[in-house]
Design a protein around this motif. Structure first.
Motif, PDB file in Angstrom:
ATOM      1  N   ALA A 207       0.818  -1.216   0.000  1.00 61.77           N
ATOM      2  CA  ALA A 207       0.000   0.000   0.000  1.00 61.77           C
ATOM      3  C   ALA A 207       0.850   1.263   0.000  1.00 61.77           C
ATOM      4  CB  ALA A 207      -0.920  -0.003   1.208  1.00 61.77           C
ATOM      5  N   ASP A 208       0.440   2.234  -0.800  1.00 62.16           N
ATOM      6  CA  ASP A 208       1.013   3.575  -0.722  1.00 62.16           C
ATOM      7  C   ASP A 208       0.471   4.305   0.498  1.00 62.16           C
ATOM      8  OD1 ASP A 208       2.520   3.557  -3.254  1.00 62.16           O
ATOM      9  OD2 ASP A 208       0.532   3.441  -4.170  1.00 62.16           O
ATOM     10  N   ILE A 209      -0.736   3.973   0.897  1.00 60.17           N
ATOM     11  CA  ILE A 209      -1.389   4.608   2.034  1.00 60.17           C
ATOM     12  C   ILE A 209      -2.388   3.619   2.618  1.00 60.17           C
ATOM     13  CG2 ILE A 209      -2.986   5.703   0.397  1.00 60.17           C
ATOM     14  CD1 ILE A 209      -2.157   6.983   3.934  1.00 60.17           C
ATOM     15  N   VAL A 210      -2.482   3.585   3.941  1.00 61.55           N
ATOM     16  CA  VAL A 210      -3.498   2.803   4.640  1.00 61.55           C
ATOM     17  C   VAL A 210      -4.476   3.781   5.279  1.00 61.55           C
ATOM     18  CG1 VAL A 210      -3.970   1.159   6.496  1.00 61.55           C
ATOM     19  CG2 VAL A 210      -1.907   0.893   5.095  1.00 61.55           C
ATOM     20  N   LEU A 211      -5.765   3.555   5.070  1.00 58.94           N
ATOM     21  CA  LEU A 211      -6.795   4.444   5.597  1.00 58.94           C
ATOM     22  C   LEU A 211      -7.658   3.713   6.617  1.00 58.94           C
ATOM     23  CD1 LEU A 211      -8.019   6.198   2.301  1.00 58.94           C
ATOM     24  CD2 LEU A 211      -6.356   7.049   3.973  1.00 58.94           C
ATOM     25  N   LEU A 212      -7.999   4.437   7.673  1.00 57.87           N
ATOM     26  CA  LEU A 212      -8.986   3.969   8.646  1.00 57.87           C
ATOM     27  C   LEU A 212     -10.227   4.825   8.466  1.00 57.87           C
ATOM     28  CD1 LEU A 212      -6.816   3.649  11.903  1.00 57.87           C
ATOM     29  CD2 LEU A 212      -7.068   2.018  10.020  1.00 57.87           C
ATOM     30  N   PRO A 213     -11.304   4.284   7.937  1.00 58.82           N
ATOM     31  CA  PRO A 213     -12.527   5.064   7.735  1.00 58.82           C
ATOM     32  C   PRO A 213     -13.206   5.322   9.073  1.00 58.82           C
ATOM     33  CG  PRO A 213     -12.915   2.781   7.185  1.00 58.82           C
ATOM     34  CD  PRO A 213     -11.450   2.891   7.512  1.00 58.82           C
ATOM     35  N   PRO A 214     -14.310   6.068   9.082  1.00 60.17           N
ATOM     36  CA  PRO A 214     -15.006   6.330  10.340  1.00 60.17           C
ATOM     37  C   PRO A 214     -15.803   5.118  10.821  1.00 60.17           C
ATOM     38  CG  PRO A 214     -16.157   7.384   8.538  1.00 60.17           C
ATOM     39  CD  PRO A 214     -14.893   6.825   7.957  1.00 60.17           C
ATOM     40  N   SER A 215     -15.100   4.005  10.987  1.00 60.04           N
ATOM     41  CA  SER A 215     -15.694   2.788  11.539  1.00 60.04           C
ATOM     42  C   SER A 215     -15.498   2.778  13.045  1.00 60.04           C
ATOM     43  CB  SER A 215     -15.031   1.547  10.918  1.00 60.04           C
ATOM     44  OG  SER A 215     -15.288   1.449   9.536  1.00 60.04           O
ATOM     45  N   ASN A 216     -16.246   1.924  13.723  1.00 57.85           N
ATOM     46  CA  ASN A 216     -16.152   1.826  15.171  1.00 57.85           C
ATOM     47  C   ASN A 216     -14.720   1.473  15.579  1.00 57.85           C
ATOM     48  OD1 ASN A 216     -16.326   0.661  17.916  1.00 57.85           O
ATOM     49  ND2 ASN A 216     -18.528   0.849  17.628  1.00 57.85           N
ATOM     50  N   PRO A 217     -14.073   2.312  16.400  1.00 54.10           N
ATOM     51  CA  PRO A 217     -12.660   2.077  16.724  1.00 54.10           C
ATOM     52  C   PRO A 217     -12.432   0.893  17.651  1.00 54.10           C
ATOM     53  CG  PRO A 217     -13.497   3.957  17.952  1.00 54.10           C
ATOM     54  CD  PRO A 217     -14.582   3.564  16.997  1.00 54.10           C
ATOM     55  N   VAL A 218     -13.478   0.406  18.297  1.00 49.46           N
ATOM     56  CA  VAL A 218     -13.325  -0.696  19.243  1.00 49.46           C
ATOM     57  C   VAL A 218     -13.696  -2.030  18.609  1.00 49.46           C
ATOM     58  CG1 VAL A 218     -13.974  -1.590  21.521  1.00 49.46           C
ATOM     59  CG2 VAL A 218     -13.847   0.890  21.128  1.00 49.46           C
ATOM     60  N   VAL A 219     -14.897  -2.120  18.044  1.00 50.52           N
ATOM     61  CA  VAL A 219     -15.396  -3.416  17.585  1.00 50.52           C
ATOM     62  C   VAL A 219     -15.338  -3.589  16.070  1.00 50.52           C
ATOM     63  CG1 VAL A 219     -16.866  -3.732  19.600  1.00 50.52           C
ATOM     64  CG2 VAL A 219     -17.781  -2.563  17.587  1.00 50.52           C
TER      65      VAL A 219
END
Length: 332
Positions: A207-219
């Motif tokens: 990956a050139d970039i890894v993204l974390l979308p606005p998903s639940n940060p815990v589950v």
């Protein structure tokens, strides 16, 4: 400090870019729809959470994988954000007439077909990653969708019942109890022994970039990160995340109940601090949370404030462009 606003047009040239996304269900799926619009020529791989998976009526249900597949494939119920559009519920009502439960988890007839197909292939000996690929042949989501692991990882919630601890499947806590019963602990059972599904580590490495979308940060994102090899692989990558919290409240769902269970405040800054600078290089917060820009607890994380409500496809695409723009800035 005044927030430094990003202009969506500042995104990298995305043709040929390799983007890997760690995603949960509804929020992740809607962000991915915007990302596809913002970077139509990018090669996008999605690592989906499978901790929510559950067996119902003898069938293997993968809620987060299905929400992504249906959303990007054009079959999602837009009103709910999960399940199929134009759904009917004849099978569920017939099962109820036989007294067969659980009655608290709603599956429509079209959705049943997906779970029957998945379970049939799993019972024939195919791993979940291969089965997911087969299901995507129909939906053509325009991304490569991978489960985080072919091994079983189950999100469990410890609650109190009559003063005694009781462990329930996450779906029971989330759907039947509506997360109204406080969680004493959230457990990713089996994660410590789970191996990433085929292609997961390669997608992260390339990956050139890894993204974390606005998903639940815990589950959602948190359960994916609980697979040790996945978390370790991200140490060497540029990761930019999008806050699922705006003005002290979840944009959707009950992430506040999950955060409370692990002792994290429901704020955009607290979620970023929970992820930490070892994981996050950049973090997008909403303009309402502009005080997170320059917050001392987020030292080492580049924080930018932009509008984060995914009110329509254009808004979702603008958020994705802002995430890519921040990544481009950090790579200069």
């Amino acid at each position: 400090m005044l927030p430094e606003l990003l202009t969506p047009a500042l995104a990298w040239e995305t043709s040929g870019m390799r983007i890997t996304v760690l995603a949960g269900g509804v929020g992740g799926a809607r962000f991915l729809r915007g990302l596809k619009a913002a970077a139509p020529d990018a090669e996008i791989t999605v690592i989906g959470n499978t901790g929510d998976d559950i067996t119902l009526f003898g069938l293997h249900v993968s809620p987060d994988l299905d929400s992504i597949m249906y959303t990007l494939g054009g079959g999602i119920s837009e009103e709910q954000g999960w399940g199929r559009a134009d759904e009917t519920f004849t099978v569920l009502s017939e099962l109820a007439a036989y007294g067969t439960g659980p009655g608290w988890f709603s599956l429509g007839d079209r959705d049943f077909a997906t779970h029957i197909a998945r379970t049939s292939m799993l019972n024939a000996g195919q791993p979940l990653s291969a089965v997911t690929s087969r299901l995507c042949e129909r939906w053509r989501p325009g991304v490569r969708l991978l489960p985080m692991s072919d091994d079983q990882v189950q999100t469990q919630v410890v609650i109190s019942e009559d003063g005694q601890p009781r462990t329930v499947h996450f779906q029971e806590w989330w759907v039947r109890l509506h997360a109204a019963v406080p969680a004493r602990q959230i457990i990713a059972a089996g994660a410590d022994q789970a191996r990433p599904a085929p292609g997961v580590l390669d997608a992260i490495a390339a990956a050139d970039i890894v993204l974390l979308p606005p998903s639940n940060p815990v589950v959602s994102v948190g359960i994916i990160l609980s697979v040790p090899a996945i978390a370790a692989a991200l140490d060497a990558k540029l990761v930019v995340g999008v806050s699922p919290i705006i003005a002290g409240a979840p944009v959707r769902g009950m992430a506040d109940a999950c955060l409370a269970a692990i002792g994290v405040q429901t704020t955009a800054a607290a979620v970023a601090a929970h992820y930490g600078s070892q994981l996050l290089g950049g973090w997008l917060v909403d303009e309402k949370d502009a005080d997170a820009v320059g917050a001392p607890e987020l030292a080492g994380i580049a924080v930018r404030a932009v509008p984060l409500y995914m009110s329509d496809l254009q808004a979702s695409a603008d958020i994705a462009r802002s995430a890519l723009a921040l990544a481009g800035e950090l790579c200069q």
